[in-house]
Design an enzyme around this catalytic site. Structure first.
Site, PDB file in Angstrom:
ATOM      1  N   PHE A   1      -2.540  38.058 -12.530  1.00  0.00           N
ATOM      2  CA  PHE A   1      -1.824  38.012 -13.808  1.00  0.00           C
ATOM      3  C   PHE A   1      -2.701  37.543 -14.958  1.00  0.00           C
ATOM      4  O   PHE A   1      -2.407  37.812 -16.121  1.00  0.00           O
ATOM      5  CB  PHE A   1      -0.584  37.115 -13.697  1.00  0.00           C
ATOM      6  CG  PHE A   1      -0.875  35.640 -13.749  1.00  0.00           C
ATOM      7  CD1 PHE A   1      -0.900  34.968 -14.962  1.00  0.00           C
ATOM      8  CD2 PHE A   1      -1.148  34.922 -12.594  1.00  0.00           C
ATOM      9  CE1 PHE A   1      -1.178  33.607 -15.021  1.00  0.00           C
ATOM     10  CE2 PHE A   1      -1.425  33.569 -12.646  1.00  0.00           C
ATOM     11  CZ  PHE A   1      -1.450  32.906 -13.864  1.00  0.00           C
ATOM     12  N   LYS A   2      -3.793  36.830 -14.650  1.00  0.00           N
ATOM     13  CA  LYS A   2      -4.636  36.288 -15.716  1.00  0.00           C
ATOM     14  C   LYS A   2      -5.260  37.394 -16.573  1.00  0.00           C
ATOM     15  O   LYS A   2      -5.725  37.128 -17.677  1.00  0.00           O
ATOM     16  CB  LYS A   2      -5.712  35.377 -15.142  1.00  0.00           C
ATOM     17  CG  LYS A   2      -5.131  34.077 -14.584  1.00  0.00           C
ATOM     18  CD  LYS A   2      -6.190  33.117 -14.112  1.00  0.00           C
ATOM     19  CE  LYS A   2      -5.603  31.814 -13.604  1.00  0.00           C
ATOM     20  NZ  LYS A   2      -4.958  31.950 -12.267  1.00  0.00           N
ATOM     21  N   ASP A   3      -5.266  38.629 -16.056  1.00  0.00           N
ATOM     22  CA  ASP A   3      -5.782  39.753 -16.843  1.00  0.00           C
ATOM     23  C   ASP A   3      -5.036  39.901 -18.172  1.00  0.00           C
ATOM     24  O   ASP A   3      -5.643  40.240 -19.184  1.00  0.00           O
ATOM     25  CB  ASP A   3      -5.626  41.076 -16.056  1.00  0.00           C
ATOM     26  CG  ASP A   3      -6.691  41.225 -14.975  1.00  0.00           C
ATOM     27  OD1 ASP A   3      -7.810  40.706 -15.150  1.00  0.00           O
ATOM     28  OD2 ASP A   3      -6.394  41.871 -13.950  1.00  0.00           O
TER      29      ASP A   3
END
Ligand SMILES: *Cc1c(COP(=O)(O)O)cnc(C)c1O
Length: 440
Positions: free
Chosen positions: A106-108
């Site tokens: 999710f950090k993308d």
């Protein structure tokens, strides 16, 4: 819009200053001075909008005063080059899959948005901007890939030799272009120390422009609200919220992802409550049970991206609810899982449904299975693709040759390129300066 520090010891700053600084100078975290909400009408029709359209509407509420609509649209649409779909796992339990981005976590979303926003703010800047990031694994890959190919910015990823997994290392050492991987002969703490020393070195800062892409940056933190809104819209579209209330279970470490969900709720998103799922690093779980917040050193677990002993975004949660334990514990319930419980949950879900949850997502689905009421629809955030933890998953499920997504395979094929350095500030400084001489 202005951004204040959760420590309230500095004057509020502009968005661009908050993004370039990252952490407030009084060591607090920046918060938007107002949280603008949507009308009820907006939610009646939200299911007719696409993910990108919804994300732009949310972004306008935060950043609309500071960035023109056309520009913001470009930043948001460019960030969301991939989907964040909801997938049904049990009759009332859905997975919000946040692993379809370039590094499969999710950090993308936050890293890609921050890279583009920083570029926008520094567009008048003729000097090269150098982003320094120390990583124990996942952050380095999201930041490096988020900033890959962004003109005028160079990224230095510092990682401890031999202490990140092969897949993680490949995700930031095979990129080339404007990404420089620095393998440090030391620990993650040594890497972080080198980065901090560089930020404090005024003569170095005179020679090169340095900034950080830390996860507490508002430009990484706030865009995480996008996919909570989209999850609601897609569930409405699928008829999964008829006579049902929505709850989210969020596998948490630094609590950035969960805090973005709380902000979405403050903006009017109809969410009844949240479950915070921890591994054995359970200081927030303890707080929710007792009202006492006591950070302590982290311990290693198989859900290693949640191995955090001092969750930095906890300050934002306190701030959001005026330090009120009653308000916080009314919205948020805590769960904690041992490695053994995580393994069992992965096996149970796989045997019952054929769906593979990664060790982080497994904590989220476990919390829903314990707590979901019959009038509720539960969504857990599947924060990374299980293949990122291939060895762990193959051992737990006793399978061989687990399927690896194409994107991950491409990283594995690439050649690693890195510069080795001792954990020594003088050498690190010289290395940074040597890049500064190069034309870009
Ligand atoms: C970073 C990370 C988390 C923890 O998210 P926070 O926002 O720090 O709570 C959970 N799962 C995965 C896979 C991560 O990379």
């Amino acid at each position: 819009m202005q951004y204040y520090s959760t420590n309230h010891k500095i004057k509020p700053v502009s968005l661009s200053e908050a993004v370039i600084k990252g952490l407030a100078p009084d060591n607090g975290l920046f918060m938007p001075e107002k949280i603008c909400s949507f009308s009820d009408e907006y939610f009646e029709n939200i299911h007719t909008l696409s993910f990108r359209e919804i994300a732009l509407d949310v972004a306008l509420k935060f950043f609309g005063e500071d960035i023109g609509q056309e520009k913001l649209k470009e930043l948001v649409y460019d960030t969301l080059s991939f989907d964040c779909p909801v997938v049904k796992i049990y009759s009332d339990i859905w997975s919000l899959e946040l692993f379809h981005g370039p590094t499969l976590a999710f950090k993308d979303v936050g890293a890609r948005f921050m890279a583009r926003l920083l570029r926008h703010f520094l567009r008048e800047n003729k000097r090269m901007v150098n982003v320094l990031v120390a990583t124990s694994g996942d952050t380095g890959s999201a930041v490096a890939n988020g900033f890959l190919g962004i003109e005028g910015i160079r990224v230095f990823v510092l990682y401890p030799r031999g202490k990140v997994s092969e897949i993680q290392e490949k995700q930031f050492t095979t990129l080339g272009q404007n990404i420089v991987a620095l393998e440090i002969d030391g620990t993650f703490d040594d890497c972080q120390h080198l980065v901090k020393s560089a930020f404090l070195d005024s003569s170095l800062n005179d020679k090169m422009m340095l900034t950080s892409a830390n996860s507490i940056n508002v430009a990484r933190f706030l865009p995480q609200a996008f996919y909570y809104f989209n999850a609601y819209a897609r569930l409405r579209e699928k008829g999964a919220l008829k006579d049902k209330e929505l709850i989210f279970a969020v596998p948490s470490g630094n609590f950035g992802n969960l805090t973005a969900g709380l902000i979405a709720r403050e903006m009017g998103l109809p969410v009844k409550r949240f479950l915070a799922a921890n591994n054995e690093n359970d200081v927030v779980y303890e707080y929710l049970k007792t009202g006492i917040y006591q950070p302590r050193p982290s311990v290693e677990t198989i859900a290693n991206a949640m191995d955090v002993g001092t969750p930095s975004n906890f300050a934002r949660i306190l701030d959001l609810y005026g330090d009120s334990y009653d308000r916080i514990s009314g919205i948020l319930k805590g769960y904690r899982y041992s490695d053994q419980e995580i393994r069992e949950m992965i096996r149970t879900v796989f045997n019952e449904t054929g769906y593979m949850t990664d060790p982080h997502g497994a904590c989220g689905i476990a919390a829903l299975r314990e707590n979901l009421c019959s009038q509720e629809t539960g969504v857990f955030l599947e924060t990374a693709h299980p293949a990122k933890f291939r060895d762990t998953m193959e051992t737990i499920l006793q399978v061989k040759n687990m399927e690896i997504p194409q994107k991950l395979k491409a990283f594995l094929k690439g050649n690693r390129e890195f510069v080795s350095l001792p954990a020594d500030y003088a050498e690190f400084r010289d290395k940074l300066l040597s890049y500064n001489q190069m034309p870009n």
